[in-house]
Write an enzyme that holds these catalytic residues in place. Structure first.
Site, PDB file in Angstrom:
ATOM      1  N   LYS A  52       0.841  -1.209   0.000  1.00  0.00           N
ATOM      2  CA  LYS A  52       0.000   0.000   0.000  1.00  0.00           C
ATOM      3  C   LYS A  52       0.877   1.261   0.000  1.00  0.00           C
ATOM      4  CE  LYS A  52      -3.096   3.112   0.753  1.00  0.00           C
ATOM      5  NZ  LYS A  52      -4.089   3.518  -0.210  1.00  0.00           N
TER       6      LYS A  52
ATOM      7  N   CYS B 216      -3.392  11.064   2.123  1.00  0.00           N
ATOM      8  CA  CYS B 216      -2.606   9.859   1.831  1.00  0.00           C
ATOM      9  C   CYS B 216      -1.225  10.156   1.245  1.00  0.00           C
ATOM     10  CB  CYS B 216      -3.399   8.970   0.870  1.00  0.00           C
ATOM     11  SG  CYS B 216      -4.973   8.449   1.562  1.00  0.00           S
TER      12      CYS B 216
HETATM   13  N1  LIG Z   1      -9.530   8.983   2.488  1.00  0.00           N
HETATM   14  C1  LIG Z   1      -8.912   8.214   1.615  1.00  0.00           C
HETATM   15  O1  LIG Z   1      -8.895   8.501   0.434  1.00  0.00           O
HETATM   16  C2  LIG Z   1      -8.205   6.952   2.031  1.00  0.00           C
HETATM   17  C3  LIG Z   1      -7.915   5.991   1.052  1.00  0.00           C
HETATM   18  C4  LIG Z   1      -7.246   4.841   1.431  1.00  0.00           C
HETATM   19  C5  LIG Z   1      -6.880   4.647   2.751  1.00  0.00           C
HETATM   20  N2  LIG Z   1      -7.189   5.590   3.671  1.00  0.00           N
HETATM   21  C6  LIG Z   1      -6.831   5.327   5.057  1.00  0.00           C
HETATM   22  O2  LIG Z   1      -8.017   4.930   5.741  1.00  0.00           O
HETATM   23  C7  LIG Z   1      -7.979   5.381   7.099  1.00  0.00           C
HETATM   24  C8  LIG Z   1      -9.211   6.209   7.388  1.00  0.00           C
HETATM   25  O3  LIG Z   1      -9.167   7.362   6.582  1.00  0.00           O
HETATM   26  P1  LIG Z   1     -10.457   8.260   6.341  1.00  0.00           P
HETATM   27  O4  LIG Z   1     -10.086   9.218   5.266  1.00  0.00           O
HETATM   28  O5  LIG Z   1     -11.660   7.411   6.193  1.00  0.00           O
HETATM   29  O6  LIG Z   1     -10.534   9.026   7.743  1.00  0.00           O
HETATM   30  P2  LIG Z   1     -11.731   9.952   8.285  1.00  0.00           P
HETATM   31  O7  LIG Z   1     -11.091  10.926   9.200  1.00  0.00           O
HETATM   32  O8  LIG Z   1     -12.564  10.436   7.156  1.00  0.00           O
HETATM   33  O9  LIG Z   1     -12.656   8.954   9.131  1.00  0.00           O
HETATM   34  C9  LIG Z   1     -12.238   8.285  10.248  1.00  0.00           C
HETATM   35  C10 LIG Z   1     -13.390   8.212  11.248  1.00  0.00           C
HETATM   36  O10 LIG Z   1     -12.973   7.362  12.337  1.00  0.00           O
HETATM   37  C11 LIG Z   1     -13.555   7.861  13.545  1.00  0.00           C
HETATM   38  N3  LIG Z   1     -12.823   7.270  14.666  1.00  0.00           N
HETATM   39  C12 LIG Z   1     -11.669   7.677  15.257  1.00  0.00           C
HETATM   40  N4  LIG Z   1     -11.307   6.787  16.190  1.00  0.00           N
HETATM   41  C13 LIG Z   1     -12.245   5.799  16.214  1.00  0.00           C
HETATM   42  C14 LIG Z   1     -12.403   4.613  16.944  1.00  0.00           C
HETATM   43  N5  LIG Z   1     -11.506   4.243  17.859  1.00  0.00           N
HETATM   44  N6  LIG Z   1     -13.482   3.850  16.698  1.00  0.00           N
HETATM   45  C15 LIG Z   1     -14.405   4.215  15.762  1.00  0.00           C
HETATM   46  N7  LIG Z   1     -14.304   5.339  15.049  1.00  0.00           N
HETATM   47  C16 LIG Z   1     -13.218   6.113  15.242  1.00  0.00           C
HETATM   48  C17 LIG Z   1     -13.445   9.366  13.384  1.00  0.00           C
HETATM   49  O11 LIG Z   1     -14.370  10.023  14.229  1.00  0.00           O
HETATM   50  C18 LIG Z   1     -13.758   9.549  11.889  1.00  0.00           C
HETATM   51  O12 LIG Z   1     -15.138   9.798  11.657  1.00  0.00           O
HETATM   52  C19 LIG Z   1      -6.650   6.134   7.244  1.00  0.00           C
HETATM   53  O13 LIG Z   1      -5.663   5.254   7.706  1.00  0.00           O
HETATM   54  C20 LIG Z   1      -6.332   6.536   5.827  1.00  0.00           C
HETATM   55  O14 LIG Z   1      -4.950   6.733   5.620  1.00  0.00           O
HETATM   56  C21 LIG Z   1      -7.855   6.721   3.349  1.00  0.00           C
HETATM   57  C1  LIG Z   2      -1.814   5.247  -5.853  1.00  0.00           C
HETATM   58  C2  LIG Z   2      -3.070   6.077  -5.829  1.00  0.00           C
HETATM   59  O1  LIG Z   2      -3.594   6.366  -6.875  1.00  0.00           O
HETATM   60  N1  LIG Z   2      -3.552   6.477  -4.620  1.00  0.00           N
HETATM   61  C3  LIG Z   2      -4.815   7.195  -4.490  1.00  0.00           C
HETATM   62  C4  LIG Z   2      -4.619   8.390  -3.541  1.00  0.00           C
HETATM   63  O2  LIG Z   2      -5.796   9.166  -3.591  1.00  0.00           O
HETATM   64  P1  LIG Z   2      -5.722  10.763  -3.613  1.00  0.00           P
HETATM   65  O3  LIG Z   2      -7.050  11.349  -3.820  1.00  0.00           O
HETATM   66  O4  LIG Z   2      -4.943  11.262  -2.447  1.00  0.00           O
HETATM   67  O5  LIG Z   2      -4.782  10.893  -4.937  1.00  0.00           O
HETATM   68  P2  LIG Z   2      -4.578  11.883  -6.116  1.00  0.00           P
HETATM   69  O6  LIG Z   2      -5.742  12.016  -6.988  1.00  0.00           O
HETATM   70  O7  LIG Z   2      -3.322  11.412  -6.739  1.00  0.00           O
HETATM   71  O8  LIG Z   2      -4.323  13.291  -5.424  1.00  0.00           O
HETATM   72  C5  LIG Z   2      -3.299  13.516  -4.471  1.00  0.00           C
HETATM   73  C6  LIG Z   2      -2.686  14.884  -4.684  1.00  0.00           C
HETATM   74  O9  LIG Z   2      -1.817  14.835  -5.797  1.00  0.00           O
HETATM   75  C7  LIG Z   2      -2.142  15.863  -6.720  1.00  0.00           C
HETATM   76  N2  LIG Z   2      -1.836  15.387  -8.074  1.00  0.00           N
HETATM   77  C8  LIG Z   2      -2.417  14.238  -8.516  1.00  0.00           C
HETATM   78  C9  LIG Z   2      -2.146  13.744  -9.779  1.00  0.00           C
HETATM   79  C10 LIG Z   2      -1.238  14.447 -10.596  1.00  0.00           C
HETATM   80  O10 LIG Z   2      -0.962  14.072 -11.750  1.00  0.00           O
HETATM   81  N3  LIG Z   2      -0.657  15.581 -10.112  1.00  0.00           N
HETATM   82  C11 LIG Z   2      -0.936  16.072  -8.864  1.00  0.00           C
HETATM   83  O11 LIG Z   2      -0.390  17.096  -8.464  1.00  0.00           O
HETATM   84  C12 LIG Z   2      -3.640  16.111  -6.491  1.00  0.00           C
HETATM   85  O12 LIG Z   2      -4.013  17.379  -6.943  1.00  0.00           O
HETATM   86  C13 LIG Z   2      -3.720  15.972  -4.983  1.00  0.00           C
HETATM   87  O13 LIG Z   2      -3.321  17.144  -4.316  1.00  0.00           O
HETATM   88  O14 LIG Z   2      -4.408   7.952  -2.212  1.00  0.00           O
HETATM   89  C14 LIG Z   2      -5.555   7.216  -1.690  1.00  0.00           C
HETATM   90  C15 LIG Z   2      -5.312   7.004  -0.212  1.00  0.00           C
HETATM   91  O15 LIG Z   2      -4.332   6.056   0.039  1.00  0.00           O
HETATM   92  C16 LIG Z   2      -5.702   5.941  -2.495  1.00  0.00           C
HETATM   93  O16 LIG Z   2      -6.774   5.194  -1.956  1.00  0.00           O
HETATM   94  C17 LIG Z   2      -5.937   6.313  -3.958  1.00  0.00           C
HETATM   95  O17 LIG Z   2      -5.987   5.135  -4.742  1.00  0.00           O
END
Ligand SMILES: NC(=O)c1ccc[n+]([C@@H]2O[C@H](COP(=O)([O-])OP(=O)(O)OC[C@H]3O[C@@H](n4cnc5c(N)ncnc54)[C@H](O)[C@@H]3O)[C@@H](O)[C@H]2O)c1
Ligand SMILES: CC(=O)N[C@@H]1[C@@H](OP(=O)(O)OP(=O)(O)OC[C@H]2O[C@@H](n3ccc(=O)[nH]c3=O)[C@H](O)[C@@H]2O)O[C@H](CO)[C@@H](O)[C@@H]1O
Length: 431
Positions: free
Chosen positions: A205, A259
């Site tokens: 990841k 992320c």
């Molecule tokens: N947002 C993304 O695009 C994305 C994508 C892939 C992975 N992730 C990962 O997934 C995880 C969650 O990210 P997110 O963006 O959903 O976060 P988020 O902040 O949107 O949501 C997390 C939620 O968890 C709740 N929370 C905190 N502690 C808790 C507990 N002990 N029990 C139950 N609920 C609790 C918070 O109140 C919050 O509503 C992170 O590790 C992040 O890096 C996020």
């Molecule tokens: C490997 C991968 O694809 N991972 C994704 C990523 O999601 P994300 O929404 O954070 O990713 P991006 O859309 O890349 O945006 C991030 C930032 O990069 C800027 N950007 C993007 C493209 C570009 O050509 N030039 C830029 O400057 C953009 O503006 C923004 O600020 O992480 C999630 C959590 O782990 C994953 O789940 C999800 O798959």
């Protein structure tokens, strides 16, 4: 079908809980935040994600999804809590993972499966979460299954990607992985691949997001080089990408979100070998500073100027401002010491930064001083496009020219037609 308790109702947990419920699992959605729970019970989703509200309503109405005030026993526990990066200690903050683990341990039964979806440093599932769960006196791998299954959905397209993306499942043993695969098979159309163990899945990841971050840093460095040669960076990247083995991403105002700016650092948690990766982070974090250089090129001393930033969401068409480049730019502009390039007149010490206004049609955050488009740009010396929201493509340069005091546009996202804006009298600098 199974019972599933999903921990954390945020960007990842809520769509996951909803998806499972809409595929007939009995799902308990638990979040520690009472306001989040209350909004969800009323069918209100507390963040912007296309299609999610209707999807949540469907799950709640079918009664397959129930938002609960506590953790309940379930065959599967899926942990989707935040894992922020602590800037001071330069370490992952695993407090939420630990706390979710303690709550699961209280309800854990023989035969249950615990899946950590939160992004974590390699070794966390086995080394941090496992021992907490074993305080239940059950043994990971023998009595209950323990797995890391990273989430890879792209905000803005989460529901589709939850179904279609390939998944990687890493269990502490084969039985654990098999149990998690059975759950994901119920809704995932992509391939489900099994990693050797949980640590491999965690590592994979992190290198996926690091690959993207480093590639964007390359694009950003190319953009700065291109400007020195008077070359249009985006056009050059487009031509370069016509080679079958070249795929450079797009430059911009920096890399935001929850992320990409964080996950590469997690790779440094158990190793001191980050080099290219930390350089890429520095380049991406430096892009707001580069925008300030461009503003100075066009406006000279920024003291007394007004700069309007359009777009403070971390990327286009989302409302999330976590690690937003637009907000980083606003903060840096307002710092007095960057308002003046060199203290030639002793000005740096007494200087105050330019006035900064911000506008973002996707962001609703009362802690930010957001304005509508006309208010934000009226009297501005320059505008900076810091996010590629669809709305910005149809901005009318003649309106902006009439409202603004100056004529400078920094298009950091390639969102505008430079020639059209030049025809309306603007000086356009692009990244
Ligand atoms: N947002 C993304 O695009 C994305 C994508 C892939 C992975 N992730 C990962 O997934 C995880 C969650 O990210 P997110 O963006 O959903 O976060 P988020 O902040 O949107 O949501 C997390 C939620 O968890 C709740 N929370 C905190 N502690 C808790 C507990 N002990 N029990 C139950 N609920 C609790 C918070 O109140 C919050 O509503 C992170 O590790 C992040 O890096 C996020
Ligand atoms: C490997 C991968 O694809 N991972 C994704 C990523 O999601 P994300 O929404 O954070 O990713 P991006 O859309 O890349 O945006 C991030 C930032 O990069 C800027 N950007 C993007 C493209 C570009 O050509 N030039 C830029 O400057 C953009 O503006 C923004 O600020 O992480 C999630 C959590 O782990 C994953 O789940 C999800 O798959």
């Amino acid at each position: 079908m199974s019972t599933v308790c999903v921990h954390g109702m945020g960007y990842i947990g809520l769509p996951t809980a909803t998806m499972l419920a809409n595929y007939d699992h009995r799902v308990f959605g638990y979040d520690t935040d009472a306001e989040v729970r209350s909004k969800l019970r009323n069918g209100n989703v507390h963040f912007e994600e296309p299609g999610l509200r209707a999807f949540v309503t469907q799950a709640l109405e079918s009664e397959q999804l129930e938002i609960t005030d506590e953790v309940l026993p379930a065959k599967y526990h899926v942990i989707c809590v935040p894992t922020p990066f602590d800037e001071e200690s330069k370490e992952a903050d695993l407090a939420y993972v630990r706390s979710a683990g303690r709550a699961v341990a209280e309800h854990l039964r023989r035969g249950d499966t615990v899946i950590l979806e939160s992004t974590v440093p390699p070794g966390t599932t086995e080394g941090v979460l496992g021992p907490i769960l074993e305080e239940s006196s059950l043994s990971a791998g023998d009595d209950f299954s323990l797995v890391h299954c990273p989430e890879t959905v792209l905000p803005g397209n989460i529901i589709t990607e939850l179904r279609e993306n390939n998944r990687i499942v890493g269990g502490v043993n084969a039985v654990s992985a098999e149990s998690a695969v059975r759950l994901y098979e119920s809704f995932v159309d992509g391939d489900i691949r099994t990693a050797t163990d949980a640590t491999v899945a965690e590592f994979v990841k992190l290198i996926q997001n690091t690959f993207r971050d480093v590639n964007i840093a390359l694009a950003n460095e190319i953009a700065m080089l291109a400007d020195d040669y008077g070359v249009d960076a985006r056009g050059a990247i487009d031509l370069a990408n016509s080679h079958p083995r070249v795929d450079i991403l797009q430059p911009g105002p920096g890399v935001g979100g929850h992320c990409l700016p964080i996950d590469p650092w997690f790779l440094g948690d158990g190793s001191d070998r980050l080099d290219l990766i930390s350089t890429a982070r520095r380049i991406n974090d430096g892009m707001p500073g580069y925008i300030i250089e461009l503003l100075r090129d066009e406006l000279g001393d920024l003291r007394g100027r007004t700069i309007a930033i359009l777009g403070v969401a971390y990327k286009g068409d989302v409302g999330d401002t976590r690690m937003s480049p637009g907000l980083a730019l606003a903060t840096q502009l307002q710092r007095a010491d960057i308002a003046q390039p060199a203290a030639t007149d002793g000005g740096a010490e007494t200087a105050s930064g330019p006035a900064v206004t911000i506008h973002d049609p996707h962001v609703a955050d009362s802690t930010l001083n957001l304005s509508d488009l006309k208010t934000a740009t009226t009297g501005a010396d320059a505008i900076v496009i810091a996010t590629d929201h669809d709305e910005f493509e149809s901005l009318d340069p003649d309106d902006l020219r009439a409202w603004m005091a100056g004529d400078v546009v920094i298009d950091a996202k390639g969102a505008l037609s430079a020639s059209a804006w030049q025809r309306s009298g603007f000086t356009v600098r692009c990244i």
